[in-house]
Design an enzyme around this catalytic site. Structure first.
Site, PDB file in Angstrom:
ATOM      1  N   ASP A  35       0.851  -1.199   0.000  1.00  0.00           N
ATOM      2  CA  ASP A  35       0.000   0.000   0.000  1.00  0.00           C
ATOM      3  C   ASP A  35       0.885   1.248   0.000  1.00  0.00           C
ATOM      4  O   ASP A  35       1.866   1.321   0.766  1.00  0.00           O
ATOM      5  CB  ASP A  35      -0.865   0.054   1.282  1.00  0.00           C
ATOM      6  CG  ASP A  35      -1.853  -1.107   1.359  1.00  0.00           C
ATOM      7  OD1 ASP A  35      -2.233  -1.637   0.302  1.00  0.00           O
ATOM      8  OD2 ASP A  35      -2.203  -1.479   2.500  1.00  0.00           O
ATOM      9  N   ASP A  41       0.076   7.793   8.026  1.00  0.00           N
ATOM     10  CA  ASP A  41       0.280   6.368   8.368  1.00  0.00           C
ATOM     11  C   ASP A  41       1.483   6.228   9.298  1.00  0.00           C
ATOM     12  O   ASP A  41       1.439   5.555  10.334  1.00  0.00           O
ATOM     13  CB  ASP A  41       0.567   5.546   7.095  1.00  0.00           C
ATOM     14  CG  ASP A  41      -0.667   5.289   6.239  1.00  0.00           C
ATOM     15  OD1 ASP A  41      -0.552   5.397   5.014  1.00  0.00           O
ATOM     16  OD2 ASP A  41      -1.738   4.997   6.821  1.00  0.00           O
ATOM     17  N   GLU A  64       0.869  -2.961  10.670  1.00  0.00           N
ATOM     18  CA  GLU A  64       0.694  -3.100   9.219  1.00  0.00           C
ATOM     19  C   GLU A  64       1.711  -2.252   8.470  1.00  0.00           C
ATOM     20  O   GLU A  64       2.063  -2.517   7.327  1.00  0.00           O
ATOM     21  CB  GLU A  64      -0.731  -2.705   8.810  1.00  0.00           C
ATOM     22  CG  GLU A  64      -0.995  -2.994   7.326  1.00  0.00           C
ATOM     23  CD  GLU A  64      -2.399  -2.657   6.903  1.00  0.00           C
ATOM     24  OE1 GLU A  64      -3.325  -3.368   7.344  1.00  0.00           O
ATOM     25  OE2 GLU A  64      -2.575  -1.687   6.165  1.00  0.00           O
ATOM     26  N   GLU A  65       2.200  -1.203   9.142  1.00  0.00           N
ATOM     27  CA  GLU A  65       3.168  -0.286   8.500  1.00  0.00           C
ATOM     28  C   GLU A  65       4.609  -0.710   8.724  1.00  0.00           C
ATOM     29  O   GLU A  65       5.532  -0.020   8.296  1.00  0.00           O
ATOM     30  CB  GLU A  65       2.954   1.140   9.011  1.00  0.00           C
ATOM     31  CG  GLU A  65       1.556   1.688   8.782  1.00  0.00           C
ATOM     32  CD  GLU A  65       1.097   1.626   7.325  1.00  0.00           C
ATOM     33  OE1 GLU A  65      -0.093   1.480   7.077  1.00  0.00           O
ATOM     34  OE2 GLU A  65       1.972   1.701   6.431  1.00  0.00           O
ATOM     35  N   ASP A  83      -3.326  -2.032  12.857  1.00  0.00           N
ATOM     36  CA  ASP A  83      -3.300  -1.192  11.660  1.00  0.00           C
ATOM     37  C   ASP A  83      -3.492   0.233  12.167  1.00  0.00           C
ATOM     38  O   ASP A  83      -4.594   0.601  12.562  1.00  0.00           O
ATOM     39  CB  ASP A  83      -4.432  -1.613  10.706  1.00  0.00           C
ATOM     40  CG  ASP A  83      -4.415  -0.803   9.420  1.00  0.00           C
ATOM     41  OD1 ASP A  83      -5.214  -1.107   8.512  1.00  0.00           O
ATOM     42  OD2 ASP A  83      -3.603   0.151   9.335  1.00  0.00           O
ATOM     43  N   LEU A  85      -3.664   3.279  10.909  1.00  0.00           N
ATOM     44  CA  LEU A  85      -4.610   4.208  10.283  1.00  0.00           C
ATOM     45  C   LEU A  85      -5.167   3.568   9.018  1.00  0.00           C
ATOM     46  O   LEU A  85      -4.708   3.820   7.905  1.00  0.00           O
ATOM     47  CB  LEU A  85      -3.917   5.544   9.977  1.00  0.00           C
ATOM     48  CG  LEU A  85      -4.857   6.725   9.747  1.00  0.00           C
ATOM     49  CD1 LEU A  85      -5.766   6.970  10.946  1.00  0.00           C
ATOM     50  CD2 LEU A  85      -4.050   7.984   9.454  1.00  0.00           C
ATOM     51  N   ASP A  86      -6.191   2.739   9.226  1.00  0.00           N
ATOM     52  CA  ASP A  86      -6.756   2.000   8.091  1.00  0.00           C
ATOM     53  C   ASP A  86      -7.596   2.941   7.223  1.00  0.00           C
ATOM     54  O   ASP A  86      -8.389   3.733   7.739  1.00  0.00           O
ATOM     55  CB  ASP A  86      -7.637   0.866   8.622  1.00  0.00           C
ATOM     56  CG  ASP A  86      -8.168   0.016   7.495  1.00  0.00           C
ATOM     57  OD1 ASP A  86      -7.416  -0.817   6.975  1.00  0.00           O
ATOM     58  OD2 ASP A  86      -9.322   0.233   7.081  1.00  0.00           O
ATOM     59  N   GLU A 227      -6.380  -6.682  10.497  1.00  0.00           N
ATOM     60  CA  GLU A 227      -7.737  -6.240  10.124  1.00  0.00           C
ATOM     61  C   GLU A 227      -8.760  -7.359  10.306  1.00  0.00           C
ATOM     62  O   GLU A 227      -9.785  -7.196  10.967  1.00  0.00           O
ATOM     63  CB  GLU A 227      -7.724  -5.801   8.643  1.00  0.00           C
ATOM     64  CG  GLU A 227      -6.819  -4.598   8.371  1.00  0.00           C
ATOM     65  CD  GLU A 227      -6.484  -4.410   6.893  1.00  0.00           C
ATOM     66  OE1 GLU A 227      -6.319  -5.408   6.153  1.00  0.00           O
ATOM     67  OE2 GLU A 227      -6.387  -3.243   6.479  1.00  0.00           O
TER      68      GLU A 227
HETATM   69  P1  P6P Z   1     -11.118  -1.439  -2.223  1.00  0.00           P
HETATM   70  C1  P6P Z   1      -8.449   0.540   2.777  1.00  0.00           C
HETATM   71  O1  P6P Z   1      -7.383   0.725   1.846  1.00  0.00           O
HETATM   72  C2  P6P Z   1      -8.679  -0.951   2.890  1.00  0.00           C
HETATM   73  O2  P6P Z   1      -7.524  -1.589   3.325  1.00  0.00           O
HETATM   74  C3  P6P Z   1      -9.853  -1.230   3.822  1.00  0.00           C
HETATM   75  O3  P6P Z   1     -10.002  -0.247   4.779  1.00  0.00           O
HETATM   76  C4  P6P Z   1     -11.045  -1.273   2.882  1.00  0.00           C
HETATM   77  O4  P6P Z   1     -12.084  -2.124   3.327  1.00  0.00           O
HETATM   78  C5  P6P Z   1     -10.430  -1.801   1.582  1.00  0.00           C
HETATM   79  O5  P6P Z   1      -9.054  -1.454   1.608  1.00  0.00           O
HETATM   80  C6  P6P Z   1     -11.072  -1.168   0.382  1.00  0.00           C
HETATM   81  O6  P6P Z   1     -10.499  -1.779  -0.746  1.00  0.00           O
HETATM   82  O7  P6P Z   1     -10.372  -2.383  -3.129  1.00  0.00           O
HETATM   83  O8  P6P Z   1     -12.611  -1.739  -2.162  1.00  0.00           O
HETATM   84  O9  P6P Z   1     -10.816   0.011  -2.445  1.00  0.00           O
END
Ligand code: P6P
Length: 282
Positions: A35, A41, A64-65, A83, A85-86, A227
């Site tokens: 990512d 983050d 996660e980072e 995680d 800052l998801d 997550e």
């Molecule tokens: P998509 C945010 O980047 C994330 O990790 C989650 O928070 C979220 O549910 C998912 O990705 C969204 O992914 O492919 O639908 O944009």
């Protein structure tokens, strides 16, 4: 465990302030999951690691980072995966984001998670703690206190559907499942932020969140330790179910720290629909 939760509360307050005032620009780096990282983050990760660094009951943490585990106290009895800052890419469009924490004993396997905490940074800052039951807290920004609001429970069936993943990459049986639920009258509620999307279903009392295997992501996108396991623990404790299409998510063991899995979280009725749709589909 209480000192871990208190450390999370302190970190959440600082992250909430950072979200308001720090710039949301991307930095020229990616995390272990590939990512793209934004400055927030890294700031959020540093805030959390600093708070955890003085918690004696924590043996080690993994973010996660981060690429690898950080040792805290060899005598500590808990492992924490988080995680920081998801959904951080949603901040520059002013949508809600969150922090997710899984608290484990002995190993970072689904069967060893013993509690989860998540924070939603939205119009209000809210925290959900899943330990012996699932409890909602709201931050009073004047006092800095998280005050208890209520216990959260999922009903047998809901009305909300959060279908993740790129639709043109969905497998045929998944596409048929989602279409059949919309034909039943489910309401589309999907922001692209796992924390607010799952928080909404939990607070509305039921529905389905799906991030499936797709043609371009055969193991899904969402990370087991940071997550999936924390939300699986939360949803099951609230009376719902959490599967990978076939099996309980908490029965899974990651092959590596940043491993991912297809995941479905929801009420009993909706998860049974997933099991029917995925039966004999590999
Ligand atoms: P998509 C945010 O980047 C994330 O990790 C989650 O928070 C979220 O549910 C998912 O990705 C969204 O992914 O492919 O639908 O944009």
């Amino acid at each position: 465990m209480t000192e871990i939760i208190n450390a999370i509360k302190k970190a959440a307050i600082k992250i909430n302030e950072a979200i308001k005032y720090e710039d949301t620009s991307k930095i020229n780096s990616t995390n272990s999951s590939g990512d793209e990282q934004v400055k927030l983050d890294v700031i959020s990760d540093e805030i959390i690691e600093k708070e955890f660094s003085t918690v004696s009951s924590i043996c080690e943490i993994i973010s996660e980072e981060k690429d690898s585990i950080v040792k805290i106290n060899p005598a500590g009895k808990y492992l924490v995966a988080y995680d920081p800052l998801d959904g951080s890419s949603l901040i520059d469009v002013n949508l809600s984001v969150g922090s997710i924490f899984g608290i484990y004993k002995n190993s970072f396997d689904g069967e060893n998670i013993v509690a989860s905490v998540y924070v939603v940074y939205g119009p209000r800052v809210e925290m959900v703690i899943a330990r012996d039951n699932v409890e909602l807290f709201k931050l009073d920004e004047k006092t800095g206190e998280f005050t208890y609001q209520k216990e959260l429970r999922l009903k047998e069936k809901g009305k909300v559907l959060a279908p993740g993943g790129t639709q043109k990459e969905w497998l045929a049986h998944h596409k048929n499942l989602i279409e059949s639920l919309f034909k039943e009258g489910y309401r589309l509620r999907y922001s692209g932020g796992m924390v607010p999307d799952l928080h909404q279903i939990l607070l509305k009392g039921g529905g389905l969140f799906a991030y499936p295997a797709t043609h371009d992501k055969q193991k899904g996108k969402l990370r087991m330790l940071f997550e999936v396991f924390p939300f699986a623990y939360t949803y099951k404790l609230a009376g719902g179910l959490a599967i990978d299409g076939h099996n309980d998510l908490l029965a899974l063991r990651p092959d590596f720290l940043h491993d991912t899995t297809p995941c479905f979280f929801g009420s009993d009725y909706e998860i049974k629909k997933v099991l029917q749709a995925y039966h004999n589909k590999g």
